[in-house]
Design a protein around this motif. Structure first.
Motif, mmCIF file in Angstrom:
data_model
loop_
_atom_site.group_PDB
_atom_site.id
_atom_site.type_symbol
_atom_site.label_atom_id
_atom_site.label_comp_id
_atom_site.label_asym_id
_atom_site.label_seq_id
_atom_site.Cartn_x
_atom_site.Cartn_y
_atom_site.Cartn_z
ATOM 1 N N ASP A 175 17.894 7.876 10.392
ATOM 2 C CA ASP A 175 17.921 8.023 8.945
ATOM 3 C C ASP A 175 16.544 8.447 8.450
ATOM 4 N N VAL A 176 16.499 8.974 7.258
ATOM 5 C CA VAL A 176 15.235 9.309 6.603
ATOM 6 C C VAL A 176 14.852 8.153 5.689
ATOM 7 N N LEU A 177 13.657 7.629 5.871
ATOM 8 C CA LEU A 177 13.241 6.428 5.149
ATOM 9 C C LEU A 177 13.381 6.592 3.638
ATOM 10 N N SER A 178 12.976 7.727 3.108
ATOM 11 C CA SER A 178 13.024 7.915 1.659
ATOM 12 C C SER A 178 14.444 7.871 1.121
ATOM 13 N N GLU A 179 15.422 8.190 1.966
ATOM 14 C CA GLU A 179 16.812 8.193 1.513
ATOM 15 C C GLU A 179 17.406 6.781 1.448
ATOM 16 N N TRP A 180 16.675 5.781 1.913
ATOM 17 C CA TRP A 180 17.119 4.403 1.774
ATOM 18 C C TRP A 180 16.893 3.866 0.362
ATOM 19 N N SER A 181 16.112 4.570 -0.431
ATOM 20 C CA SER A 181 15.873 4.197 -1.840
ATOM 21 C C SER A 181 15.356 2.765 -1.973
ATOM 22 N N LEU A 182 14.379 2.426 -1.143
ATOM 23 C CA LEU A 182 13.783 1.100 -1.210
ATOM 24 C C LEU A 182 12.744 0.995 -2.331
ATOM 25 N N LEU A 183 12.205 2.121 -2.769
ATOM 26 C CA LEU A 183 11.166 2.109 -3.791
ATOM 27 C C LEU A 183 11.785 2.145 -5.186
ATOM 28 N N PRO A 184 11.179 1.451 -6.148
ATOM 29 C CA PRO A 184 11.753 1.402 -7.494
ATOM 30 C C PRO A 184 11.546 2.712 -8.257
ATOM 31 N N VAL A 185 12.531 3.076 -9.025
ATOM 32 C CA VAL A 185 12.448 4.234 -9.922
ATOM 33 C C VAL A 185 13.104 3.843 -11.244
ATOM 34 N N SER A 186 12.682 4.528 -12.287
ATOM 35 C CA SER A 186 13.307 4.374 -13.620
ATOM 36 C C SER A 186 13.534 2.925 -14.025
ATOM 37 N N PRO A 187 12.518 2.106 -14.184
ATOM 38 C CA PRO A 187 11.101 2.461 -14.071
ATOM 39 C C PRO A 187 10.544 2.134 -12.690
ATOM 40 N N ASP A 188 9.407 2.740 -12.394
ATOM 41 C CA ASP A 188 8.657 2.377 -11.200
ATOM 42 C C ASP A 188 7.673 1.275 -11.602
ATOM 43 N N TRP A 189 8.012 0.031 -11.216
ATOM 44 C CA TRP A 189 7.202 -1.115 -11.609
ATOM 45 C C TRP A 189 6.201 -1.519 -10.523
ATOM 46 N N SER A 190 6.022 -0.651 -9.516
ATOM 47 C CA SER A 190 5.270 -1.069 -8.331
ATOM 48 C C SER A 190 3.785 -0.725 -8.362
ATOM 49 N N GLY A 191 3.279 -0.220 -9.495
ATOM 50 C CA GLY A 191 1.873 0.185 -9.528
ATOM 51 C C GLY A 191 0.922 -0.949 -9.186
ATOM 52 N N GLY A 192 1.182 -2.134 -9.725
ATOM 53 C CA GLY A 192 0.315 -3.270 -9.434
ATOM 54 C C GLY A 192 0.396 -3.708 -7.992
ATOM 55 N N LEU A 193 1.570 -3.583 -7.377
ATOM 56 C CA LEU A 193 1.718 -3.928 -5.969
ATOM 57 C C LEU A 193 0.884 -2.985 -5.110
ATOM 58 N N ALA A 194 0.947 -1.690 -5.440
ATOM 59 C CA ALA A 194 0.212 -0.698 -4.657
ATOM 60 C C ALA A 194 -1.296 -0.907 -4.757
ATOM 61 N N ARG A 195 -1.761 -1.364 -5.923
ATOM 62 C CA ARG A 195 -3.200 -1.605 -6.094
ATOM 63 C C ARG A 195 -3.651 -2.895 -5.416
ATOM 64 N N THR A 196 -2.720 -3.785 -5.132
ATOM 65 C CA THR A 196 -3.064 -5.106 -4.604
ATOM 66 C C THR A 196 -2.965 -5.192 -3.091
ATOM 67 N N TRP A 197 -2.011 -4.464 -2.493
ATOM 68 C CA TRP A 197 -1.653 -4.698 -1.101
ATOM 69 C C TRP A 197 -1.781 -3.445 -0.250
ATOM 70 N N GLN A 198 -1.988 -3.672 1.042
ATOM 71 C CA GLN A 198 -1.919 -2.623 2.063
ATOM 72 C C GLN A 198 -0.893 -3.061 3.103
ATOM 73 N N PRO A 199 0.391 -2.758 2.877
ATOM 74 C CA PRO A 199 1.402 -3.147 3.863
ATOM 75 C C PRO A 199 1.141 -2.480 5.208
ATOM 76 N N GLY A 200 1.522 -3.167 6.272
ATOM 77 C CA GLY A 200 1.365 -2.613 7.607
ATOM 78 C C GLY A 200 0.430 -3.445 8.466
ATOM 79 N N GLU A 201 0.442 -3.127 9.739
ATOM 80 C CA GLU A 201 -0.316 -3.912 10.714
ATOM 81 C C GLU A 201 -1.815 -3.849 10.472
ATOM 82 N N ALA A 202 -2.326 -2.673 10.138
ATOM 83 C CA ALA A 202 -3.766 -2.550 9.882
ATOM 84 C C ALA A 202 -4.173 -3.395 8.684
ATOM 85 N N GLY A 203 -3.359 -3.381 7.635
ATOM 86 C CA GLY A 203 -3.653 -4.186 6.466
ATOM 87 C C GLY A 203 -3.637 -5.678 6.771
ATOM 88 N N ALA A 204 -2.731 -6.085 7.653
ATOM 89 C CA ALA A 204 -2.640 -7.490 8.026
ATOM 90 C C ALA A 204 -3.904 -7.947 8.750
#
Length: 475
Positions: free
Chosen positions: A186-215
């Motif tokens: 599957d294509v990850l973007s087609e899973w629609s895991l990210l919020p749209v209309s509205p995109d409320w994730s701006g604060g999450l993106a500024r706060t976190w670095q998901p992934g092993e390197a961030g951990a």
């Protein structure tokens, strides 16, 4: 089974990492062509659909994992649907002779895994599972009579007496390639895991670095400073006094074994009490998972059955919305709820105060709060989220007594005396001084901030009277 060269499937779930991943390490030892798959399964019986904040994190964690696998010579296959049929189909496609995964401990997940393991045995596939996400698996820590522990302190004492957790395994530098033939993904973007209309994730993106390197970066930062004052610092929401590793552990971007032994490496056994307190927080996570293992319906059923008779009150729509939006009129509660919405996370001291306000001052069923946190926390997992809510409500194991009602004013004066945390998330209170900010309803001329939705003394008395009626019915 299709006539193809023998291969291995590694099925990743809440273990989105290469470092200390026993299933991946075993696949390297097997040496056959390797298919690494992640299945988004919200359809198997009993499996709980993911909350919105967790979906946001999952998208970015999978993207990070795919890049790491590519660097190691492999690829990440994405599939969506009930895990049983998906795994069976993938085994057919790849000619799999080995099926490897790291164990899960929730009831529905264990049922899925057991069914697949039975199917694999019947079809000549070697299915093997490994310990990767808990330092001590639930069935290994039992009381003298062989039952589960119901109180944390003796549980953790038994864990410590059972021996040191195993050492972590280094990440493989190279993984076996998938072999001949491309497996569809599957294509990850087609899973629609990210919020749209509205995109409320701006604060999450500024706060976190998901992934092993961030951990690993988060762990290094914590061990380089805050851990040395963790005993006191973890209670002060206005400073960086906690590890903030919880979402990384929830997704398995770092293993508890790696965390444990990094502490051992940097600090001697005679380390300060602060280090020991942090280790015990890892133990609380283990305790929550034991509770879920024994009580698969932890998110929906009172651990203490006597609370089935508790007279929860249905909060008004306005009260519930005020709590969710951080507009209750009590600054510590409101700052926490706004932090949650903006960042997907809330300081633990404030979580207790916000949860206590909902279930005791508003007398709302703890399940309402658990469901809201499930949807809005990036670290919401199936064990800690309900176990902690039940702890606050008094209905859980090792619970805070119901008559312990957090006073949000007292709590903010004690743990945020200067109002630093309150000002960060409630700009309407910026004009108030360090004393007035904790009780803004006493300040004349303050605009833009609501009056309290309920009085603290009255609501406290109502909660205690309700609890007393429950005790009286127990005879």
């Amino acid at each position: 089974m299709a006539s193809r060269d023998a291969s291995t499937i590694v099925w990743l779930r809440d273990d989105l990492r290469l470092d200390d991943n026993p299933a991946l390490t075993h696949a390297v030892d097997v040496g056959l062509p390797l298919t690494v798959v992640y299945i988004l399964d919200e359809e198997s019986p009993g499996v709980r659909p993911l909350g919105g904040a967790v979906k946001w994190w999952l998208h970015h964690s999978l993207a990070s994992l795919a890049a790491a696998l590519k660097d190691a010579g492999s690829t990440l296959v994405l599939r969506r649907g009930p895990a049983g049929p998906v795994i069976r189909g993938l085994a057919e496609e790849t000619g799999a002779k080995h099926l490897l995964w790291n164990r899960r401990y929730g009831g529905p997940e264990r049922a899925v895994d057991a069914e697949i393991k039975t199917w694999a045995a019947e079809n000549g596939i070697d299915a093997a599972s490994f310990q990767a996400s808990l330092l001590y698996e639930p069935w290994t820590i039992t009381t003298g009579s062989g039952g589960p522990y119901k109180v944390f302190t003796p549980f953790w004492r038994a864990c410590m007496a059972s021996g040191e957790p195993r050492k972590p395994m280094d990440a493989p530098t190279h993984l076996p390639s998938p072999g001949a033939g491309r497996v569809a993904s599957d294509v990850l973007s087609e899973w629609s895991l990210l919020p749209v209309s509205p995109d409320w994730s701006g604060g999450l993106a500024r706060t976190w670095q998901p992934g092993e390197a961030g951990a690993h970066s988060r762990l290094d930062d914590f061990l380089d400073g805050p851990v040395n004052e963790y005993g006191d610092g973890r209670d002060v929401p206005g400073v960086e006094g906690t590890s903030r590793l919880s979402p990384h552990l929830r997704f398995g971007e770092i293993s508890p074994f790696r965390v444990w032994h990094e502490i051992r490496l940097r600090f001697p056994r005679e380390a300060t009490p602060d280090v020991g307190i942090f280790r015990s927080e890892l133990g609380w996570r283990e305790f929550c998972w034991q509770l879920l293992y024994v009580n698969p319906q932890l998110a929906t059923r009172n651990y203490r059955p006597e609370f089935d008779r508790f007279e929860w009150q249905e909060p008004t729509a306005a009260e519930l919305e005020a709590w969710r939006q951080g507009r209750t009129g009590y600054p510590l509660v409101d700052a926490g709820m706004r932090q949650l919405w903006q960042t997907g996370w809330m300081h633990n001291r404030v979580r207790m105060a916000a949860a206590s306000f909902l279930v005791k001052n508003l007398l709302a069923d703890w399940r309402l709060g658990e469901a809201w946190f499930w949807d809005t926390l990036v670290d919401a997992d199936a064990a800690s989220n309900p176990a902690n809510w039940q702890w606050v409500a008094g209905s859980g194991a090792d619970a805070s007594p119901y008559f312990r009602i957090f006073n949000p004013v007292t709590q903010s004066k004690k743990f945020d005396a200067e109002g630093r945390y309150l000002r960060e998330f409630i700009p309407e209170l910026a004009p108030l001084d360090r004393k007035a900010i904790h009780e803004p309803w006493k300040s004349l001329g303050l605009e833009g901030y609501p009056a309290p939705v309920v009085g603290l003394p009255e609501s406290r008395e109502r909660a205690l009277a309700t609890y007393q009626r429950l005790k009286d019915t127990q005879g």
